[in-house]
Scaffold this motif. Structure first.
Motif, PDB file in Angstrom:
ATOM      1  N   MET A 115     -29.113  46.833 -17.782  1.00 53.22           N
ATOM      2  CA  MET A 115     -29.320  48.163 -17.580  1.00 53.22           C
ATOM      3  C   MET A 115     -29.476  48.920 -19.223  1.00 53.22           C
ATOM      4  O   MET A 115     -30.428  49.401 -19.009  1.00 53.22           O
ATOM      5  N   ILE A 116     -29.020  48.516 -19.649  1.00 53.93           N
ATOM      6  CA  ILE A 116     -29.075  49.491 -20.944  1.00 53.93           C
ATOM      7  C   ILE A 116     -30.494  48.753 -21.431  1.00 53.93           C
ATOM      8  O   ILE A 116     -30.920  49.462 -21.787  1.00 53.93           O
ATOM      9  N   ALA A 117     -30.375  46.594 -21.458  1.00 48.65           N
ATOM     10  CA  ALA A 117     -31.105  46.092 -22.552  1.00 48.65           C
ATOM     11  C   ALA A 117     -33.129  46.953 -21.847  1.00 48.65           C
ATOM     12  O   ALA A 117     -33.957  46.743 -22.681  1.00 48.65           O
ATOM     13  N   LYS A 144     -35.813  42.154 -24.251  1.00 49.04           N
ATOM     14  CA  LYS A 144     -35.402  41.200 -23.680  1.00 49.04           C
ATOM     15  C   LYS A 144     -34.356  40.501 -23.798  1.00 49.04           C
ATOM     16  O   LYS A 144     -33.570  40.991 -24.467  1.00 49.04           O
ATOM     17  N   LEU A 145     -32.943  39.835 -22.264  1.00 45.99           N
ATOM     18  CA  LEU A 145     -32.270  39.589 -23.007  1.00 45.99           C
ATOM     19  C   LEU A 145     -32.657  37.991 -23.197  1.00 45.99           C
ATOM     20  O   LEU A 145     -32.177  37.353 -24.212  1.00 45.99           O
ATOM     21  N   SER A 146     -33.484  38.216 -22.503  1.00 42.05           N
ATOM     22  CA  SER A 146     -33.783  36.233 -23.170  1.00 42.05           C
ATOM     23  C   SER A 146     -34.330  35.686 -24.958  1.00 42.05           C
ATOM     24  O   SER A 146     -34.729  36.532 -25.428  1.00 42.05           O
ATOM     25  N   GLY A 147     -33.520  34.282 -25.134  1.00 44.98           N
ATOM     26  CA  GLY A 147     -33.847  34.532 -26.328  1.00 44.98           C
ATOM     27  C   GLY A 147     -32.468  35.412 -27.499  1.00 44.98           C
ATOM     28  O   GLY A 147     -32.834  34.832 -28.259  1.00 44.98           O
ATOM     29  N   LYS A 148     -31.983  36.148 -26.744  1.00 46.66           N
ATOM     30  CA  LYS A 148     -31.338  36.701 -27.438  1.00 46.66           C
ATOM     31  C   LYS A 148     -30.084  36.169 -27.773  1.00 46.66           C
ATOM     32  O   LYS A 148     -29.496  35.355 -27.014  1.00 46.66           O
ATOM     33  N   ARG A 260     -27.886  50.580 -30.667  1.00 47.34           N
ATOM     34  CA  ARG A 260     -28.936  51.077 -30.071  1.00 47.34           C
ATOM     35  C   ARG A 260     -28.787  50.994 -28.454  1.00 47.34           C
ATOM     36  O   ARG A 260     -28.614  52.367 -27.634  1.00 47.34           O
ATOM     37  N   GLY A 261     -27.496  51.127 -28.027  1.00 45.39           N
ATOM     38  CA  GLY A 261     -26.980  51.354 -26.544  1.00 45.39           C
ATOM     39  C   GLY A 261     -25.573  50.363 -26.607  1.00 45.39           C
ATOM     40  O   GLY A 261     -25.385  49.678 -27.413  1.00 45.39           O
TER      41      GLY A 261
END
Length: 322
Positions: A115-117, A144-148, A260-261
């Protein structure tokens, strides 16, 4: 032989209340209204067992004067609302409900991350307000969440379950801090790196997720300095206990763009949520939904009763605290 007299302080799933009424001399809370301090003190004096939730404060002074209660069967895994040492000194056992809410709480952690991303909270509010005027290439751009990199603070059951979801579902790299070594078999199939400190996790992660008990030395442990380590592109997720985060420092960091959030399911003084937090767009706020599924809440109630059953049968508590 008279059945033990028990008090259930809030409304429980119907099947659990039915079991309690069948097996015990049970007082239920039909109005589902929180008990005040005087009512809780009276409960400890009048009942053999009291079954509280996170909404019920049981500080040390409530255990003075040789209360009648023999056991506190906490409906929940967290117990920082109970002075366990004072209960133990008064001869009162304390139990909780670990394990059964692991998956659902981890699901909520991932919900908050997404939700936040992806700025889903902002988008939902825009649509409800009638302020969405159609798709544009630059509207509500998230990340994205992917790769983070996900940083877990507290690699217990819920922390591990959250890490598995993030890594297997989104390909996130996982780093973590845990006070003690985590057994290798518990991390089987998970590629996670243990870092030496909370500070190191905050520096390394794009998304920091909290999974540790509240109270004591953990109170306010995510402060302004650690929020600065998370940095202006980082996010904070809290599904643990509200008091582990300095809410004033978090608000200031969000307002200034120093992080950022944030995604929060818990708050320091529930149900109060600071106005300043509620008015920010870069934070997602949920009303303590971590275990809020029919399956999990029923399992929690049955686990409380399992603990009471064992205690009054003279058997070891399945889930002792302290």
């Amino acid at each position: 032989m008279a059945k033990p007299k028990i008090l259930i302080t809030r409304g429980w799933p119907a099947e659990c209340e039915a079991r309690a009424a069948r097996d015990y001399d049970a007082t239920l809370n039909a109005d589902d209204a929180p008990l005040d301090t005087d009512q809780m003190r009276a409960a400890l004096a009048d009942y053999d067992a009291v079954c509280p939730t996170v909404t019920d404060a049981l500080p040390a002074d409530l255990f003075e004067g040789s209360p009648r209660a023999w056991i506190i069967g906490n409906f929940g895994v967290g117990y920082n609302h109970i002075d366990v040492a004072a209960a133990k000194a008064a001869g009162i056992a304390v139990s909780n409900t670990p394990g059964v809410l692991t998956d659902c709480t981890a699901d909520i952690a991932l919900t908050l991350m997404l939700m936040i991303a992806r700025r889903a909270g902002e988008g939902e509010r825009m649509v409800r307000a009638g302020a969405w005027h159609g798709w544009t290439p630059t509207q509500l751009i998230g990340t994205k969440l992917s790769g983070k990199t996900l940083g877990i603070v507290g690699m217990g059951r819920i922390g591990i379950a959250t890490a598995r979801r993030a890594q297997h579902g989104f390909g996130m790299k996982v780093v973590y801090y845990n006070r003690s070594e985590v057994a290798a078999e518990r991390l089987q199939g998970l590629d996670a790196t243990r870092l030496p400190s909370i500070d190191a996790v905050c520096e390394a992660a794009d998304m920091v997720s909290l999974h540790l008990p509240g109270g004591g030395e953990n109170s306010g442990m995510i402060d302004a300095a650690r929020l600065d380590l998370i940095g202006p592109e980082g996010f904070l997720i809290n599904t643990a206990r509200g008091d582990v985060v300095d809410e004033a420092a978090l608000t200031a960091a969000l307002e200034a763009g120093r992080i950022r959030g944030a995604g929060l399911d818990v708050f320091a003084k529930e149900p109060h949520v600071p106005d300043a937090l509620r008015h920010l767009d870069n934070v997602v706020l949920l009303p303590h939904l971590g275990s809020a599924t029919a399956e999990t809440r029923a399992a929690m109630g049955h686990m409380v009763l399992d603990n009471l059953d064992a205690f009054f049968a003279g058997k070891p508590l399945p889930n002792p605290v302290g």
